[in-house]
Motif scaffolding. Structure first.
Motif, PDB file in Angstrom:
ATOM      1  N   GLY A 409     -24.026  32.947  24.599  1.00 18.97           N
ATOM      2  CA  GLY A 409     -23.244  33.880  24.021  1.00 18.97           C
ATOM      3  C   GLY A 409     -22.308  33.293  23.369  1.00 18.97           C
ATOM      4  N   LYS A 410     -22.012  32.098  23.257  1.00 18.12           N
ATOM      5  CA  LYS A 410     -20.826  31.525  22.766  1.00 18.12           C
ATOM      6  C   LYS A 410     -21.104  30.363  21.974  1.00 18.12           C
ATOM      7  CE  LYS A 410     -17.585  32.352  26.572  1.00 18.12           C
ATOM      8  NZ  LYS A 410     -16.647  33.171  26.082  1.00 18.12           N
ATOM      9  N   MET A 411     -20.472  30.572  20.603  1.00 18.92           N
ATOM     10  CA  MET A 411     -20.961  29.431  19.617  1.00 18.92           C
ATOM     11  C   MET A 411     -20.021  28.270  19.634  1.00 18.92           C
ATOM     12  SD  MET A 411     -21.187  30.163  15.535  1.00 18.92           S
ATOM     13  CE  MET A 411     -22.717  31.278  15.610  1.00 18.92           C
ATOM     14  N   VAL A 412     -20.699  26.931  19.728  1.00 17.95           N
ATOM     15  CA  VAL A 412     -20.120  25.808  19.756  1.00 17.95           C
ATOM     16  C   VAL A 412     -20.296  24.953  18.256  1.00 17.95           C
ATOM     17  CG1 VAL A 412     -19.766  23.468  21.056  1.00 17.95           C
ATOM     18  CG2 VAL A 412     -20.455  25.743  22.294  1.00 17.95           C
ATOM     19  N   LYS A 413     -19.187  24.509  17.828  1.00  9.07           N
ATOM     20  CA  LYS A 413     -19.445  23.806  16.452  1.00  9.07           C
ATOM     21  C   LYS A 413     -19.491  22.256  17.001  1.00  9.07           C
ATOM     22  CE  LYS A 413     -16.886  23.545  12.306  1.00  9.07           C
ATOM     23  NZ  LYS A 413     -15.800  23.997  11.301  1.00  9.07           N
ATOM     24  N   LEU A 414     -20.399  21.700  16.516  1.00 12.34           N
ATOM     25  CA  LEU A 414     -20.544  20.239  16.340  1.00 12.34           C
ATOM     26  C   LEU A 414     -20.101  19.479  15.006  1.00 12.34           C
ATOM     27  CD1 LEU A 414     -22.150  21.258  18.911  1.00 12.34           C
ATOM     28  CD2 LEU A 414     -23.616  19.045  18.583  1.00 12.34           C
ATOM     29  N   ILE A 415     -19.168  18.521  15.181  1.00 11.77           N
ATOM     30  CA  ILE A 415     -18.582  18.034  13.947  1.00 11.77           C
ATOM     31  C   ILE A 415     -18.679  16.362  14.032  1.00 11.77           C
ATOM     32  CG2 ILE A 415     -16.589  17.864  12.446  1.00 11.77           C
ATOM     33  CD1 ILE A 415     -15.492  20.471  13.799  1.00 11.77           C
ATOM     34  N   PRO A 416     -19.026  15.718  13.161  1.00 11.30           N
ATOM     35  CA  PRO A 416     -19.124  14.368  13.248  1.00 11.30           C
ATOM     36  C   PRO A 416     -17.581  13.679  13.091  1.00 11.30           C
ATOM     37  CG  PRO A 416     -20.615  14.844  11.525  1.00 11.30           C
ATOM     38  CD  PRO A 416     -19.991  16.169  11.931  1.00 11.30           C
ATOM     39  N   ILE A 417     -17.205  12.709  13.767  1.00  3.70           N
ATOM     40  CA  ILE A 417     -15.941  12.446  13.689  1.00  3.70           C
ATOM     41  C   ILE A 417     -15.403  11.776  12.439  1.00  3.70           C
ATOM     42  CG2 ILE A 417     -16.480   9.899  14.944  1.00  3.70           C
ATOM     43  CD1 ILE A 417     -13.660  10.271  16.052  1.00  3.70           C
ATOM     44  N   TRP A 418     -16.345  11.254  11.601  1.00  4.03           N
ATOM     45  CA  TRP A 418     -15.983  10.620  10.443  1.00  4.03           C
ATOM     46  C   TRP A 418     -15.704  11.885   9.344  1.00  4.03           C
ATOM     47  CZ3 TRP A 418     -19.324  12.354   6.677  1.00  4.03           C
ATOM     48  CH2 TRP A 418     -20.597  12.637   7.055  1.00  4.03           C
ATOM     49  N   LYS A 419     -16.672  12.689   9.396  1.00  3.60           N
ATOM     50  CA  LYS A 419     -16.404  14.006   8.621  1.00  3.60           C
ATOM     51  C   LYS A 419     -14.964  14.871   8.879  1.00  3.60           C
ATOM     52  CE  LYS A 419     -18.571  17.972   6.614  1.00  3.60           C
ATOM     53  NZ  LYS A 419     -19.864  18.778   6.601  1.00  3.60           N
ATOM     54  N   TRP A 420     -14.720  15.042  10.201  1.00  3.71           N
ATOM     55  CA  TRP A 420     -13.554  15.588  10.692  1.00  3.71           C
ATOM     56  C   TRP A 420     -12.212  14.834  10.076  1.00  3.71           C
ATOM     57  CZ3 TRP A 420      -9.922  14.340  14.728  1.00  3.71           C
ATOM     58  CH2 TRP A 420      -8.928  15.282  15.036  1.00  3.71           C
ATOM     59  N   LEU A 421     -12.317  13.453  10.265  1.00  6.30           N
ATOM     60  CA  LEU A 421     -11.098  12.480   9.882  1.00  6.30           C
ATOM     61  C   LEU A 421     -11.115  12.500   8.322  1.00  6.30           C
ATOM     62  CD1 LEU A 421     -11.653   9.614  12.410  1.00  6.30           C
ATOM     63  CD2 LEU A 421      -9.720  11.259  12.314  1.00  6.30           C
ATOM     64  N   THR A 422     -12.066  13.004   7.698  1.00  6.35           N
ATOM     65  CA  THR A 422     -11.879  12.852   6.136  1.00  6.35           C
ATOM     66  C   THR A 422     -11.684  13.980   5.231  1.00  6.35           C
ATOM     67  OG1 THR A 422     -14.330  12.476   5.741  1.00  6.35           O
ATOM     68  CG2 THR A 422     -12.893  10.383   6.048  1.00  6.35           C
ATOM     69  N   GLU A 423     -12.355  15.205   5.817  1.00  2.00           N
ATOM     70  CA  GLU A 423     -12.197  16.283   5.142  1.00  2.00           C
ATOM     71  C   GLU A 423     -11.302  17.448   5.945  1.00  2.00           C
ATOM     72  OE1 GLU A 423     -16.657  18.132   4.879  1.00  2.00           O
ATOM     73  OE2 GLU A 423     -17.145  16.157   3.620  1.00  2.00           O
ATOM     74  N   ASP A 424     -10.787  18.132   4.955  1.00  2.80           N
ATOM     75  CA  ASP A 424      -9.893  19.292   5.441  1.00  2.80           C
ATOM     76  C   ASP A 424      -8.762  18.314   6.449  1.00  2.80           C
ATOM     77  OD1 ASP A 424     -10.965  21.274   3.853  1.00  2.80           O
ATOM     78  OD2 ASP A 424     -12.365  21.719   5.670  1.00  2.80           O
ATOM     79  N   TYR A 425      -8.319  17.371   5.956  1.00  5.74           N
ATOM     80  CA  TYR A 425      -7.530  16.502   6.989  1.00  5.74           C
ATOM     81  C   TYR A 425      -6.213  16.903   7.319  1.00  5.74           C
ATOM     82  CZ  TYR A 425      -4.988  14.827   2.733  1.00  5.74           C
ATOM     83  OH  TYR A 425      -4.104  14.795   1.792  1.00  5.74           O
ATOM     84  N   LYS A 426      -5.790  18.132   6.554  1.00  6.66           N
ATOM     85  CA  LYS A 426      -4.521  18.692   7.152  1.00  6.66           C
ATOM     86  C   LYS A 426      -4.828  19.725   8.019  1.00  6.66           C
ATOM     87  CE  LYS A 426      -1.731  17.473   3.213  1.00  6.66           C
ATOM     88  NZ  LYS A 426      -1.005  18.173   1.879  1.00  6.66           N
ATOM     89  N   SER A 427      -6.004  20.004   8.337  1.00  5.07           N
ATOM     90  CA  SER A 427      -5.947  21.499   8.903  1.00  5.07           C
ATOM     91  C   SER A 427      -6.512  21.291  10.418  1.00  5.07           C
ATOM     92  CB  SER A 427      -7.236  21.988   8.097  1.00  5.07           C
ATOM     93  OG  SER A 427      -7.726  23.247   9.018  1.00  5.07           O
ATOM     94  N   LEU A 428      -5.955  21.948  11.187  1.00  8.06           N
ATOM     95  CA  LEU A 428      -6.322  22.359  12.729  1.00  8.06           C
ATOM     96  C   LEU A 428      -7.265  23.355  12.934  1.00  8.06           C
ATOM     97  CD1 LEU A 428      -3.211  20.873  14.458  1.00  8.06           C
ATOM     98  CD2 LEU A 428      -5.523  19.871  14.169  1.00  8.06           C
ATOM     99  N   ASP A 429      -7.659  24.209  11.818  1.00 11.07           N
ATOM    100  CA  ASP A 429      -8.634  25.415  11.863  1.00 11.07           C
ATOM    101  C   ASP A 429     -10.135  25.028  12.334  1.00 11.07           C
ATOM    102  OD1 ASP A 429      -9.754  27.684  11.688  1.00 11.07           O
ATOM    103  OD2 ASP A 429      -9.419  28.132   9.731  1.00 11.07           O
ATOM    104  N   PHE A 430     -10.373  25.340  13.340  1.00 12.30           N
ATOM    105  CA  PHE A 430     -11.796  24.905  13.763  1.00 12.30           C
ATOM    106  C   PHE A 430     -12.927  26.261  13.592  1.00 12.30           C
ATOM    107  CE2 PHE A 430      -9.355  21.557  15.477  1.00 12.30           C
ATOM    108  CZ  PHE A 430     -10.049  20.466  15.400  1.00 12.30           C
ATOM    109  N   SER A 431     -12.740  27.061  12.949  1.00 13.42           N
ATOM    110  CA  SER A 431     -13.367  28.532  12.682  1.00 13.42           C
ATOM    111  C   SER A 431     -14.729  27.928  12.259  1.00 13.42           C
ATOM    112  CB  SER A 431     -12.881  29.218  11.891  1.00 13.42           C
ATOM    113  OG  SER A 431     -11.630  29.785  11.854  1.00 13.42           O
ATOM    114  N   VAL A 432     -15.609  28.515  13.028  1.00 18.56           N
ATOM    115  CA  VAL A 432     -17.053  28.173  12.687  1.00 18.56           C
ATOM    116  C   VAL A 432     -17.404  28.816  11.297  1.00 18.56           C
ATOM    117  CG1 VAL A 432     -19.470  28.468  13.396  1.00 18.56           C
ATOM    118  CG2 VAL A 432     -17.803  28.110  14.972  1.00 18.56           C
TER     119      VAL A 432
END
Length: 432
Positions: A409-432
Motif C-alpha cells: 500500500g505504499k508508493m516507492v519512487k525509483l530515480i536514476p542517479i544521473w537524472k536526480w543529479l542533473t534535474e531539479d538540482y536545487k530540490s530535496l522534494d521527493f514527492s511522487v
C-alpha cells in the motif's frame, strides 16, 4: 616579517596568476553569492576542501575583477598579525582603489580576526580557507553577528558535465545522449569533483591528500602519533559509506583511547576530507551515542587512496548521494537535516531527511539497472522505516531505473542517479 618589497612582489605575482586563471575556462558554480551581502561590516567567509575552487568563486563575486588578493599559504610569506597593515599598504601600492579584498588561508595567522574586524566597515572582505577553524571561538568573539558563511563543495555532476562540455538538455534522452551521460557518471564517480584532478589525475589527488594531512592537520594540530593518524585516515577513506565506532577504530590503529580517535576524526572533518552522518533517534542522546556513517567529501580522493574502491559501485553511489544531499542542504535547503535510519532488528535505510521536526523523506541507494536487481531487504527496510517514521516519501536512487512501485500500500519512487543529479538540482522534494 617579510620585507615590503618582497611582499609587494609576492602579491603582484599572485594577482597575475589569479587573473590569468580567470581568463581561462571558468565553470559556473551551483553556489551563487550576491556581492551585496558583503560589506558594511559584514565579512564573507568561504570554506571547503583545498583546491575545490574557493578563491575563484570569491574572485567572481567581486564584479568586473576589481579586487586585491593575497594567499597566506605562499611559502615566501612569513607574516604575523601585527604585520597585516603592511599587506594593506602593499595592496595600495599596486592598486590605489583597493576596496574589495580577498584573504586566502588567513587562518594561518594567529590573531587575524581582530585585524579583519578593524577594517571590515571600510572594505568589502571575503575570507577563504580550507579549515573549519575559520569558525573558531575567536572568530565568533570578534565578528559576532557580522559574518556570513558559505561552504563550497567540489564540482557537482552538473558542474563536471559543464567542464566536459556535455550539454544536459541537448538531444536529451536519445540513445547516444543516454550512453554518454552514463559514461560521464562512471568517470565522475572515480575522478571526483576537484577541478585540477580532471587534468592531472589520481597522482594529483594523492599529493593533495598528503598536503591536507601534513599542512592542515599534522602541523596545525601537532598530532602526537602521525603514523597512526595517517593509518586511520587511509582506513576511513577506504571504508566510506559504512558505520564507524571509535572503539573499533582505536583497536585498528593501536591507539589507547577512543577520545583520541574522536579528536582525529574531528581534525579530518575540519579539513573537509570526510563528513559523518548520525543515526536518527527521537532521543538526542541515543543519536549521539550510536555509530555514525562516514563519507568522503570527494569520491576521487577515496579512489586515489585505495584504487580497489573504483570497483565498489554501490558504495561509491551511496557516497555520491551523501555528498549531493549535503551540498543541497548547505547551498539551498538549510531547513533540512540528514541522518541514516537503523532499528534494533538491523533494518537500515541509507538516508533520512528531517524538516520542521518531521521525517520528510526516506532514501535508499542501490547500484541496480533493473527492478529485479534491487534487494528485497532494501525495499522492506524502506517500508518498515516508513511505518515507524510515518513518512510517505519513499525513494530508491538507482543506477538506471525510473519507475514507481506500490508495496504493501505504499508508493516507492525509483530515480536514476544521473537524472536526480542533473534535474531539479536545487530540490530535496521527493514527492511522487
Amino acid at each position: 616579517m617579510v620585507s615590503k618589497d618582497i611582499l609587494v612582489r609576492v602579491i603582484a605575482d599572485q594577482n597575475e596568476s589569479i587573473k590569468k586563471m580567470l581568463s581561462g575556462h571558468i565553470i559556473k558554480r551551483d553556489l551563487s553569492i550576491d556581492e551585496n551581502l558583503i560589506g558594511n561590516g559584514i565579512v564573507g567567509i568561504i570554506t571547503g576542501i583545498r583546491r575545490c575552487g574557493k578563491s575563484v568563486l570569491a574572485e567572481l563575486i567581486f564584479s568586473q575583477g576589481k579586487f586585491s588578493y593575497i594567499n597566506f599559504d605562499d611559502p615566501r610569506l612569513s607574516i604575523e598579525a601585527e604585520d597585516l597593515n603592511d599587506v594593506i599598504e602593499a595592496f595600495y601600492s599596486l592598486n590605489k582603489n583597493t576596496e574589495n579584498i580577498i584573504f586566502d588561508e588567513i587562518q594561518n595567522i594567529e590573531g587575524w580576526e581582530r585585524f579583519v574586524n578593524s577594517i571590515s566597515t571600510s572594505k568589502k572582505i571575503i575570507i577563504t580557507g580550507s579549515n573549519a577553524r575559520l569558525m573558531s571561538k575567536e572568530l565568533a568573539t570578534y565578528l559576532v553577528g557580522r559574518h556570513i558563511d558559505f561552504t563550497l563543495f567540489p564540482f557537482s555532476f552538473r558542474e563536471f558535465l559543464d567542464y566536459k562540455s556535455f550539454k544536459i538538455n541537448e538531444n536529451k534522452y536519445t540513445s547516444k545522449w543516454h550512453s554518454r551521460i552514463i559514461d560521464n557518471l562512471g568517470e565522475y564517480m572515480q575522478t571526483g569533483g576537484i577541478p585540477l584532478a580532471m587534468l592531472e589525475g589520481s597522482n594529483y589527488l594523492l599529493q593533495l591528500y598528503s598536503d591536507i594531512l601534513e599542512r592542515d592537520i599534522l602541523q596545525r594540530y601537532k598530532v602526537n602519533y602521525p603514523n597512526q593518524f595517517k593509518s586511520l585516515s587511509d582506513y576511513l577513506l577506504s571504508d566510506f559509506s559504512n558505520e564507524i565506532t571509535y572503539n573499533k577504530l582505536k583497536n585498528i590503529v593501536s591507539i589507547k583511547t577512543s577520545n583520541t580517535i574522536s579528536k582525529w576524526i574531528m581534525y579530518l572533518s575540519n579539513s573537509y576530507l570526510i563528513f559523518t552522518i548520525e543515526r536518527f533517534s527521537s532521543k538526542i542522546k541515543e543519536s549521539i551515542k550510536a555509530p555514525k556513517k562516514l563519507y568522503a567529501i570527494d569520491t576521487g580522493i577515496a579512489c586515489a587512496v585505495n584504487s580497489n574502491s573504483k570497483n565498489d559501485k554501490g558504495r561509491l553511489m551511496e557516497n555520491l548521494v551523501a555528498i549531493e544531499l549535503m551540498r543541497r542542504i548547505k547551498y539551498w535547503n538549510n531547513s533540512y537535516s540528514i541522518y541514516y535510519w537503523k532499528n534494533v532488528s538491523n533494518w537500515e535505510v541509507d538516508f533520512l531527511l528531517r524538516k520542521e521536526g518531521k521525517t520528510d523523506s526516506l532514501i535508499q541507494v542501490t547500484y541496480a539497472s533493473s527492478i529485479s536487481e534491487i534487494k528485497e531487504r532494501e525495499i522492506n527496510s524502506l517500508i518498515k522505516a516508513s511505518t515507524e517514521q510515518n513518512c510517505e516519501k519513499l525513494v530508491i536512487i538507482t543506477w538506471d531505473i525510473e519507475d514507481t512501485m506500490t508495496i504493501k500500500g505504499k508508493m516507492v519512487k525509483l530515480i536514476p542517479i544521473w537524472k536526480w543529479l542533473t534535474e531539479d538540482y536545487k530540490s530535496l522534494d521527493f514527492s511522487v
